[in-house]
Design a protein around this motif. Structure first.
Motif, PDB file in Angstrom:
ATOM      1  N   ALA A  16     -48.968 -61.417 -38.552  1.00  0.00           N
ATOM      2  CA  ALA A  16     -49.622 -60.812 -37.372  1.00  0.00           C
ATOM      3  C   ALA A  16     -50.140 -61.820 -36.650  1.00  0.00           C
ATOM      4  N   ARG A  17     -50.722 -63.006 -37.210  1.00  0.00           N
ATOM      5  CA  ARG A  17     -51.308 -64.032 -36.464  1.00  0.00           C
ATOM      6  C   ARG A  17     -50.261 -64.815 -35.943  1.00  0.00           C
ATOM      7  N   SER A  18     -49.180 -64.984 -36.410  1.00  0.00           N
ATOM      8  CA  SER A  18     -48.103 -65.590 -35.656  1.00  0.00           C
ATOM      9  C   SER A  18     -47.336 -64.763 -34.434  1.00  0.00           C
ATOM     10  N   LEU A  19     -47.989 -63.659 -34.481  1.00  0.00           N
ATOM     11  CA  LEU A  19     -47.416 -62.801 -33.155  1.00  0.00           C
ATOM     12  C   LEU A  19     -48.363 -62.713 -32.179  1.00  0.00           C
ATOM     13  N   VAL A  20     -49.656 -63.248 -32.590  1.00  0.00           N
ATOM     14  CA  VAL A  20     -50.720 -62.993 -31.670  1.00  0.00           C
ATOM     15  C   VAL A  20     -50.931 -64.127 -30.542  1.00  0.00           C
ATOM     16  N   SER A  21     -51.109 -63.835 -29.391  1.00  0.00           N
ATOM     17  CA  SER A  21     -51.371 -64.910 -28.264  1.00  0.00           C
ATOM     18  C   SER A  21     -52.712 -64.217 -27.761  1.00  0.00           C
ATOM     19  N   GLU A  22     -53.252 -65.124 -26.681  1.00  0.00           N
ATOM     20  CA  GLU A  22     -54.471 -64.916 -25.772  1.00  0.00           C
ATOM     21  C   GLU A  22     -54.748 -63.376 -25.400  1.00  0.00           C
ATOM     22  N   ASP A  23     -53.566 -62.670 -25.151  1.00  0.00           N
ATOM     23  CA  ASP A  23     -53.924 -61.296 -24.555  1.00  0.00           C
ATOM     24  C   ASP A  23     -53.590 -60.279 -25.603  1.00  0.00           C
ATOM     25  N   VAL A  24     -53.382 -60.591 -26.868  1.00  0.00           N
ATOM     26  CA  VAL A  24     -53.231 -59.480 -27.970  1.00  0.00           C
ATOM     27  C   VAL A  24     -54.086 -59.749 -29.240  1.00  0.00           C
ATOM     28  N   SER A  25     -54.383 -58.742 -29.664  1.00  0.00           N
ATOM     29  CA  SER A  25     -55.466 -58.538 -30.512  1.00  0.00           C
ATOM     30  C   SER A  25     -54.906 -58.142 -31.910  1.00  0.00           C
ATOM     31  N   ILE A  26     -55.599 -58.121 -32.889  1.00  0.00           N
ATOM     32  CA  ILE A  26     -55.185 -57.499 -34.378  1.00  0.00           C
ATOM     33  C   ILE A  26     -55.957 -56.647 -34.688  1.00  0.00           C
ATOM     34  N   ALA A  90     -54.565 -47.301 -24.986  1.00  0.00           N
ATOM     35  CA  ALA A  90     -54.776 -46.451 -23.811  1.00  0.00           C
ATOM     36  C   ALA A  90     -55.359 -47.284 -22.625  1.00  0.00           C
ATOM     37  N   ALA A  91     -56.280 -48.357 -23.155  1.00  0.00           N
ATOM     38  CA  ALA A  91     -56.898 -49.220 -22.041  1.00  0.00           C
ATOM     39  C   ALA A  91     -55.831 -50.433 -21.687  1.00  0.00           C
ATOM     40  N   GLY A  92     -54.611 -50.195 -21.962  1.00  0.00           N
ATOM     41  CA  GLY A  92     -53.474 -51.451 -21.636  1.00  0.00           C
ATOM     42  C   GLY A  92     -53.684 -52.600 -22.348  1.00  0.00           C
ATOM     43  N   ARG A  93     -54.376 -52.597 -23.405  1.00  0.00           N
ATOM     44  CA  ARG A  93     -54.648 -53.830 -24.404  1.00  0.00           C
ATOM     45  C   ARG A  93     -53.288 -53.924 -25.466  1.00  0.00           C
ATOM     46  N   ARG A  94     -52.791 -55.112 -25.554  1.00  0.00           N
ATOM     47  CA  ARG A  94     -51.757 -55.311 -26.497  1.00  0.00           C
ATOM     48  C   ARG A  94     -52.411 -55.572 -27.975  1.00  0.00           C
ATOM     49  N   VAL A  95     -51.642 -54.712 -28.867  1.00  0.00           N
ATOM     50  CA  VAL A  95     -52.560 -54.857 -30.118  1.00  0.00           C
ATOM     51  C   VAL A  95     -51.342 -54.768 -31.270  1.00  0.00           C
ATOM     52  N   VAL A  96     -51.549 -55.765 -32.117  1.00  0.00           N
ATOM     53  CA  VAL A  96     -50.649 -55.861 -33.479  1.00  0.00           C
ATOM     54  C   VAL A  96     -51.531 -55.282 -34.556  1.00  0.00           C
TER      55      VAL A  96
END
Length: 199
Positions: A16-26, A90-96
């Motif tokens: 999960a940490r390796s798939l996260v960038s600035e605009d992605v949260s866990i 729903a708010a358009g955020r990218r989540v892992v």
């Protein structure tokens, strides 16, 4: 929105940490992070509930209370799924999602020592919740010996064989792609995960 699920020690957190960038949260969830965990802590004070079924809280739910407990666990997962998975999506955020409702289902089977949960209505609802919250998911697994080595000394180490078997069964039922982390490096696993998820 994508979710990883799989046994303890399979590498979900690292992946999960390796798939996260600035605009992605866990996002993270498990049975020990719902309001029922507070109830479990309270009940651990009473001798009738003490036992090793749930290694995190030191309780065993008496058989007559298991049906009620299963529903309490599932209902207490809804706010977590809504707040950490559905609303951000729903708010358009990218989540892992580092875990999903599938992990909650396995948690119930393990801590209640009851595989029949998998054929009941709670399992169907948990899998429907998983499908709603996690349109893309990836089953992250490793061989049993590797899992035991990675989780040596942890509270759930003695349950890993059952845990892996339940996850294998659920992953097959869901039809999720499988990433085996037994012998791949973090970078290689992340690369394979991106391919499997179409990222």
């Amino acid at each position: 929105m994508l979710c990883l699920f799989g046994p303890d020690g399979s590498g979900k957190s690292t992946l999960a940490r390796s798939l996260v960038s600035e605009d992605v949260s866990i996002a993270w969830m498990r049975g020990s992070h719902t309001f029922v965990s507070l109830l479990a802590r309270f009940l651990s004070r009473f001798r009738v509930f003490r036992g090793g079924c749930n290694p995190y809280f030191g309780i065993c739910v008496p058989p007559p209370l298991k049906p009620l407990w299963v529903w309490l666990e599932l209902l207490s997962a809804f706010p977590v799924v809504l707040l950490k998975y559905v609303f951000p999506k729903a708010a358009g955020r990218r989540v892992v999602g580092e875990r999903s409702p599938v992990d909650l289902l396995v948690w119930l089977v393990l801590t209640l020592r009851d595989a029949e949960i998998l054929s009941g209505p709670v399992a169907r609802l948990a899998l429907a919740l998983h499908k709603m919250a996690c349109p893309r998911s990836l089953y992250v697994r490793a061989d049993l010996d590797v899992l035991r080595a990675r989780r040596a000394g942890s509270p759930e180490a003695g349950l890993l064989d059952v845990e892996l078997a339940v996850y294998d069964k659920l992953a097959q039922a869901i039809g999720a792609p499988v990433l085996d982390t037994t012998s791949c490096s973090v970078d290689k696993c992340a690369e394979r995960a991106r391919l499997l998820l179409g990222l």
